[in-house]
Design a protein around this motif. Structure first.
Motif, PDB file in Angstrom:
ATOM      1  N   ASP A  54      -0.510 -15.478   8.377  1.00 29.98           N
ATOM      2  CA  ASP A  54       0.269 -16.231   7.414  1.00 29.98           C
ATOM      3  C   ASP A  54      -0.641 -17.009   6.469  1.00 29.98           C
ATOM      4  O   ASP A  54      -1.659 -17.548   6.889  1.00 29.98           O
ATOM      5  CB  ASP A  54       1.195 -17.189   8.166  1.00 29.98           C
ATOM      6  CG  ASP A  54       2.236 -17.824   7.264  1.00 29.98           C
ATOM      7  OD1 ASP A  54       2.604 -17.208   6.241  1.00 29.98           O
ATOM      8  OD2 ASP A  54       2.696 -18.928   7.588  1.00 29.98           O
ATOM      9  N   GLU A  55      -0.300 -17.056   5.210  1.00 24.96           N
ATOM     10  CA  GLU A  55      -1.022 -17.758   4.154  1.00 24.96           C
ATOM     11  C   GLU A  55      -2.368 -17.140   3.809  1.00 24.96           C
ATOM     12  O   GLU A  55      -3.174 -17.741   3.130  1.00 24.96           O
ATOM     13  CB  GLU A  55      -1.194 -19.241   4.502  1.00 24.96           C
ATOM     14  CG  GLU A  55       0.119 -19.980   4.609  1.00 24.96           C
ATOM     15  CD  GLU A  55      -0.054 -21.468   4.843  1.00 24.96           C
ATOM     16  OE1 GLU A  55      -1.141 -22.003   4.560  1.00 24.96           O
ATOM     17  OE2 GLU A  55       0.901 -22.094   5.307  1.00 24.96           O
ATOM     18  N   MET A  56      -2.638 -15.933   4.258  1.00 24.88           N
ATOM     19  CA  MET A  56      -3.889 -15.257   3.938  1.00 24.88           C
ATOM     20  C   MET A  56      -3.751 -14.613   2.556  1.00 24.88           C
ATOM     21  O   MET A  56      -2.702 -14.075   2.213  1.00 24.88           O
ATOM     22  CB  MET A  56      -4.179 -14.178   4.985  1.00 24.88           C
ATOM     23  CG  MET A  56      -5.513 -13.508   4.815  1.00 24.88           C
ATOM     24  SD  MET A  56      -5.803 -12.261   6.077  1.00 24.88           S
ATOM     25  CE  MET A  56      -6.305 -13.289   7.431  1.00 24.88           C
ATOM     26  N   ILE A  57      -4.798 -14.697   1.779  1.00 25.54           N
ATOM     27  CA  ILE A  57      -4.835 -14.065   0.465  1.00 25.54           C
ATOM     28  C   ILE A  57      -5.775 -12.875   0.570  1.00 25.54           C
ATOM     29  O   ILE A  57      -6.893 -13.004   1.044  1.00 25.54           O
ATOM     30  CB  ILE A  57      -5.357 -15.044  -0.603  1.00 25.54           C
ATOM     31  CG1 ILE A  57      -4.405 -16.232  -0.727  1.00 25.54           C
ATOM     32  CG2 ILE A  57      -5.516 -14.334  -1.947  1.00 25.54           C
ATOM     33  CD1 ILE A  57      -4.974 -17.367  -1.552  1.00 25.54           C
ATOM     34  N   ILE A  58      -5.307 -11.723   0.136  1.00 19.42           N
ATOM     35  CA  ILE A  58      -6.124 -10.517   0.199  1.00 19.42           C
ATOM     36  C   ILE A  58      -6.390 -10.053  -1.223  1.00 19.42           C
ATOM     37  O   ILE A  58      -5.468  -9.771  -1.973  1.00 19.42           O
ATOM     38  CB  ILE A  58      -5.423  -9.404   1.003  1.00 19.42           C
ATOM     39  CG1 ILE A  58      -5.124  -9.905   2.409  1.00 19.42           C
ATOM     40  CG2 ILE A  58      -6.277  -8.141   1.032  1.00 19.42           C
ATOM     41  CD1 ILE A  58      -4.273  -8.975   3.233  1.00 19.42           C
ATOM     42  N   TYR A  59      -7.655 -10.001  -1.583  1.00 22.07           N
ATOM     43  CA  TYR A  59      -8.064  -9.571  -2.913  1.00 22.07           C
ATOM     44  C   TYR A  59      -8.657  -8.178  -2.806  1.00 22.07           C
ATOM     45  O   TYR A  59      -9.584  -7.952  -2.040  1.00 22.07           O
ATOM     46  CB  TYR A  59      -9.098 -10.535  -3.509  1.00 22.07           C
ATOM     47  CG  TYR A  59      -9.653 -10.050  -4.825  1.00 22.07           C
ATOM     48  CD1 TYR A  59      -8.894 -10.134  -5.984  1.00 22.07           C
ATOM     49  CD2 TYR A  59     -10.907  -9.469  -4.894  1.00 22.07           C
ATOM     50  CE1 TYR A  59      -9.385  -9.668  -7.184  1.00 22.07           C
ATOM     51  CE2 TYR A  59     -11.407  -9.006  -6.094  1.00 22.07           C
ATOM     52  CZ  TYR A  59     -10.645  -9.112  -7.241  1.00 22.07           C
ATOM     53  OH  TYR A  59     -11.127  -8.639  -8.415  1.00 22.07           O
ATOM     54  N   VAL A  69     -10.969 -11.162   1.765  1.00 20.82           N
ATOM     55  CA  VAL A  69      -9.893 -11.849   2.455  1.00 20.82           C
ATOM     56  C   VAL A  69     -10.276 -13.307   2.645  1.00 20.82           C
ATOM     57  O   VAL A  69     -11.379 -13.618   3.035  1.00 20.82           O
ATOM     58  CB  VAL A  69      -9.638 -11.211   3.845  1.00 20.82           C
ATOM     59  CG1 VAL A  69      -8.522 -11.939   4.564  1.00 20.82           C
ATOM     60  CG2 VAL A  69      -9.316  -9.747   3.712  1.00 20.82           C
ATOM     61  N   MET A  70      -9.366 -14.206   2.334  1.00 20.47           N
ATOM     62  CA  MET A  70      -9.613 -15.623   2.552  1.00 20.47           C
ATOM     63  C   MET A  70      -8.290 -16.305   2.830  1.00 20.47           C
ATOM     64  O   MET A  70      -7.233 -15.771   2.560  1.00 20.47           O
ATOM     65  CB  MET A  70     -10.303 -16.251   1.352  1.00 20.47           C
ATOM     66  CG  MET A  70      -9.501 -16.228   0.069  1.00 20.47           C
ATOM     67  SD  MET A  70     -10.389 -16.895  -1.321  1.00 20.47           S
ATOM     68  CE  MET A  70     -10.986 -15.388  -2.050  1.00 20.47           C
ATOM     69  N   ASN A  71      -8.326 -17.469   3.383  1.00 21.56           N
ATOM     70  CA  ASN A  71      -7.126 -18.255   3.609  1.00 21.56           C
ATOM     71  C   ASN A  71      -6.718 -18.924   2.319  1.00 21.56           C
ATOM     72  O   ASN A  71      -7.551 -19.215   1.470  1.00 21.56           O
ATOM     73  CB  ASN A  71      -7.358 -19.329   4.672  1.00 21.56           C
ATOM     74  CG  ASN A  71      -7.351 -18.755   6.065  1.00 21.56           C
ATOM     75  OD1 ASN A  71      -6.767 -17.705   6.317  1.00 21.56           O
ATOM     76  ND2 ASN A  71      -8.021 -19.441   6.973  1.00 21.56           N
ATOM     77  N   ALA A  72      -5.435 -19.227   2.192  1.00 23.22           N
ATOM     78  CA  ALA A  72      -4.965 -19.935   1.021  1.00 23.22           C
ATOM     79  C   ALA A  72      -5.690 -21.258   0.919  1.00 23.22           C
ATOM     80  O   ALA A  72      -5.881 -21.949   1.907  1.00 23.22           O
ATOM     81  CB  ALA A  72      -3.458 -20.163   1.117  1.00 23.22           C
ATOM     82  N   GLY A  73      -6.153 -21.616  -0.253  1.00 21.97           N
ATOM     83  CA  GLY A  73      -6.854 -22.864  -0.454  1.00 21.97           C
ATOM     84  C   GLY A  73      -8.347 -22.775  -0.195  1.00 21.97           C
ATOM     85  O   GLY A  73      -9.072 -23.681  -0.515  1.00 21.97           O
ATOM     86  N   GLN A  74      -8.821 -21.680   0.384  1.00 22.94           N
ATOM     87  CA  GLN A  74     -10.263 -21.537   0.629  1.00 22.94           C
ATOM     88  C   GLN A  74     -10.908 -21.071  -0.660  1.00 22.94           C
ATOM     89  O   GLN A  74     -10.400 -20.191  -1.338  1.00 22.94           O
ATOM     90  CB  GLN A  74     -10.498 -20.510   1.739  1.00 22.94           C
ATOM     91  CG  GLN A  74     -11.956 -20.335   2.087  1.00 22.94           C
ATOM     92  CD  GLN A  74     -12.151 -19.329   3.219  1.00 22.94           C
ATOM     93  OE1 GLN A  74     -11.197 -18.830   3.774  1.00 22.94           O
ATOM     94  NE2 GLN A  74     -13.386 -19.033   3.514  1.00 22.94           N
TER      95      GLN A  74
END
Length: 125
Positions: free
Chosen positions: A19-24, A37-42
């Motif tokens: 949950d809340e992971m951002i995948i670029y 891949v990073m967490n939201a806000g990272q």
């Protein structure tokens, strides 16, 4: 699915999504300058999820290691974390689904307040 311009080779398709992971997903030919891949806000200077990365040396270069995404090798790059402790961290993460806070690493055997104090600035969740 992926766009035809997406470079799927730069993404770890076996990595668990949380949950809340951002995948670029970078475009073909794009040089990967930020983590896929990073967490939201990272920030984009967060931990690179590829185990071949040299970005997290012992000094850590001001970057943090995400306890929920780091490989055994990346954990071992932290001062005071060897193969056995890295394996214990991964086992704890698997048993508890993920770390909720960086303080939770103290629940791993052999990591107390003193070790945590030396690591806390190098850790993220």
């Amino acid at each position: 699915g992926f766009l035809s311009s997406a470079d799927q080779k730069q993404i770890n398709l076996a990595q668990k999504v949380t949950d809340e992971m951002i995948i670029y997903v970078p475009a073909k030919g794009e040089i990967k300058s930020s983590p896929a891949v990073m967490n939201a806000g990272q920030s984009s200077s967060g931990v690179n999820t590829e185990s071949t990365s040299n970005s997290n040396e012992k000094s850590n270069g001001g970057q943090t290691v995400n306890l929920n995404m780091a490989t055994k090798e990346q954990l071992q790059e932290l001062t005071g974390i060897g193969p056995k402790k890295a394996e214990q961290i991964l086992q704890y993460r698997e048993e508890h689904q993920s770390f909720k806070t960086t303080d939770e690493i103290k629940e791993v055997g052999g990591i107390g307040d003193k070790t945590f104090e030396s690591l806390k600035d190098s850790l993220s969740v």
